[in-house]
Design a protein around this motif. Structure first.
Motif, mmCIF file in Angstrom:
data_model
loop_
_atom_site.group_PDB
_atom_site.id
_atom_site.type_symbol
_atom_site.label_atom_id
_atom_site.label_comp_id
_atom_site.label_asym_id
_atom_site.label_seq_id
_atom_site.Cartn_x
_atom_site.Cartn_y
_atom_site.Cartn_z
ATOM 1 N N GLY A 167 -10.861 -3.252 32.931
ATOM 2 C CA GLY A 167 -11.600 -4.468 33.299
ATOM 3 C C GLY A 167 -12.830 -4.178 34.129
ATOM 4 O O GLY A 167 -13.847 -4.873 34.030
ATOM 5 N N GLY A 168 -12.782 -3.128 34.942
ATOM 6 C CA GLY A 168 -13.913 -2.757 35.782
ATOM 7 C C GLY A 168 -14.923 -1.870 35.072
ATOM 8 O O GLY A 168 -15.933 -1.485 35.653
ATOM 9 N N GLY A 169 -14.660 -1.532 33.807
ATOM 10 C CA GLY A 169 -15.596 -0.705 33.052
ATOM 11 C C GLY A 169 -15.483 0.778 33.341
ATOM 12 O O GLY A 169 -16.360 1.555 32.970
ATOM 13 N N PHE A 170 -14.405 1.191 33.992
ATOM 14 C CA PHE A 170 -14.235 2.599 34.344
ATOM 15 C C PHE A 170 -13.585 3.405 33.225
ATOM 16 O O PHE A 170 -13.512 4.624 33.296
ATOM 17 N N GLY A 171 -13.096 2.718 32.182
ATOM 18 C CA GLY A 171 -12.460 3.404 31.068
ATOM 19 C C GLY A 171 -12.155 2.430 29.954
ATOM 20 O O GLY A 171 -12.442 1.232 30.052
ATOM 21 N N VAL A 172 -11.573 2.953 28.871
ATOM 22 C CA VAL A 172 -11.154 2.133 27.733
ATOM 23 C C VAL A 172 -9.727 2.517 27.378
ATOM 24 O O VAL A 172 -9.303 3.649 27.620
ATOM 25 N N TYR A 173 -8.988 1.571 26.800
ATOM 26 C CA TYR A 173 -7.649 1.887 26.339
ATOM 27 C C TYR A 173 -7.756 2.914 25.220
ATOM 28 O O TYR A 173 -8.522 2.750 24.276
ATOM 29 N N ALA A 174 -6.999 3.979 25.327
ATOM 30 C CA ALA A 174 -7.076 5.077 24.359
ATOM 31 C C ALA A 174 -6.528 4.667 23.001
ATOM 32 O O ALA A 174 -6.924 5.230 21.986
ATOM 33 N N ASP A 175 -5.647 3.677 22.957
ATOM 34 C CA ASP A 175 -5.024 3.302 21.691
ATOM 35 C C ASP A 175 -5.742 2.164 20.967
ATOM 36 O O ASP A 175 -5.283 1.697 19.941
ATOM 37 N N GLU A 176 -6.876 1.714 21.473
ATOM 38 C CA GLU A 176 -7.643 0.658 20.822
ATOM 39 C C GLU A 176 -8.936 1.225 20.270
ATOM 40 O O GLU A 176 -9.475 2.203 20.791
ATOM 41 N N ALA A 177 -9.435 0.614 19.226
ATOM 42 C CA ALA A 177 -10.712 1.061 18.653
ATOM 43 C C ALA A 177 -11.792 0.936 19.713
ATOM 44 O O ALA A 177 -11.879 -0.077 20.404
ATOM 45 N N ARG A 178 -12.602 1.957 19.836
ATOM 46 C CA ARG A 178 -13.668 1.934 20.832
ATOM 47 C C ARG A 178 -14.831 1.100 20.349
ATOM 48 O O ARG A 178 -15.240 1.179 19.210
ATOM 49 N N ARG A 179 -15.340 0.333 21.273
ATOM 50 C CA ARG A 179 -16.579 -0.392 21.016
ATOM 51 C C ARG A 179 -17.708 0.453 21.552
ATOM 52 O O ARG A 179 -17.524 1.620 21.876
ATOM 53 N N LYS A 180 -18.867 -0.117 21.676
ATOM 54 C CA LYS A 180 -20.016 0.611 22.208
ATOM 55 C C LYS A 180 -19.683 1.108 23.608
ATOM 56 O O LYS A 180 -19.280 0.349 24.468
ATOM 57 N N GLU A 181 -19.837 2.395 23.822
ATOM 58 C CA GLU A 181 -19.495 3.017 25.091
ATOM 59 C C GLU A 181 -20.507 2.658 26.172
ATOM 60 O O GLU A 181 -21.683 2.462 25.880
ATOM 61 N N PRO A 182 -20.089 2.629 27.451
ATOM 62 C CA PRO A 182 -21.035 2.346 28.521
ATOM 63 C C PRO A 182 -22.230 3.293 28.535
ATOM 64 O O PRO A 182 -23.337 2.889 28.819
ATOM 65 N N ALA A 183 -22.012 4.565 28.216
ATOM 66 C CA ALA A 183 -23.139 5.498 28.204
ATOM 67 C C ALA A 183 -24.166 5.086 27.152
ATOM 68 O O ALA A 183 -25.360 5.214 27.348
ATOM 69 N N ASP A 184 -23.690 4.566 26.007
ATOM 70 C CA ASP A 184 -24.602 4.122 24.959
ATOM 71 C C ASP A 184 -25.323 2.851 25.382
ATOM 72 O O ASP A 184 -26.501 2.684 25.114
ATOM 73 N N GLN A 185 -24.612 1.944 26.030
ATOM 74 C CA GLN A 185 -25.234 0.716 26.512
ATOM 75 C C GLN A 185 -26.273 1.042 27.577
ATOM 76 O O GLN A 185 -27.347 0.463 27.609
ATOM 77 N N ALA A 186 -25.949 1.999 28.422
ATOM 78 C CA ALA A 186 -26.863 2.369 29.496
ATOM 79 C C ALA A 186 -28.119 3.045 28.961
ATOM 80 O O ALA A 186 -29.162 3.008 29.602
ATOM 81 N N ALA A 187 -28.033 3.657 27.776
ATOM 82 C CA ALA A 187 -29.186 4.355 27.208
ATOM 83 C C ALA A 187 -30.345 3.391 26.955
ATOM 84 O O ALA A 187 -31.497 3.806 26.906
#
Length: 105
Positions: A35-55
């Motif tokens: 919820g705080g954006g510090f990680g993602v659930y490993a068992d769910e499909a990843r959406r756009k990563e924070p590093a990509d959004q930050a780019a």
């Protein structure tokens, strides 16, 4: 228990988990981290990563967590940098060095 892939360093009373690593957390702690954006659930499909959004954002406007994710995604070693100013200085220096190396090639 839920598995979370971290975007930033997690340091708890019993362990530390580096950015990019996956670890198992109690449900409440996992929900707080995701919820705080510090990680993602490993068992769910990843959406756009924070590093990509930050780019899409200038590094000067990024938060410390975004800068850390940006550095991790690009293999930039932050060393002992902790504050935003320290992390930003390391990232900017690494980006400038990469640009100079590319220009010389």
């Amino acid at each position: 228990m839920r598995r979370v892939t971290m975007h930033a360093l997690y340091a708890g009373p019993e362990r530390a988990v580096a950015a990019g690593q996956t670890a198992e957390f109690a449900d409440e702690e996992a929900a707080r981290l995701v919820g705080g954006g510090f990680g993602v659930y490993a068992d769910e499909a990843r959406r756009k990563e924070p590093a990509d959004q930050a780019a899409d954002k200038p590094v000067e406007k990024m938060t410390v967590a975004e800068l850390q994710a940006y550095a991790t995604a690009r293999g930039i070693d932050l060393g002992d940098a902790k504050t935003k100013a320290e992390v930003l200085a390391v990232v900017v220096a690494a980006v400038e060095a990469a640009r100079e190396a590319e220009a010389e090639a």
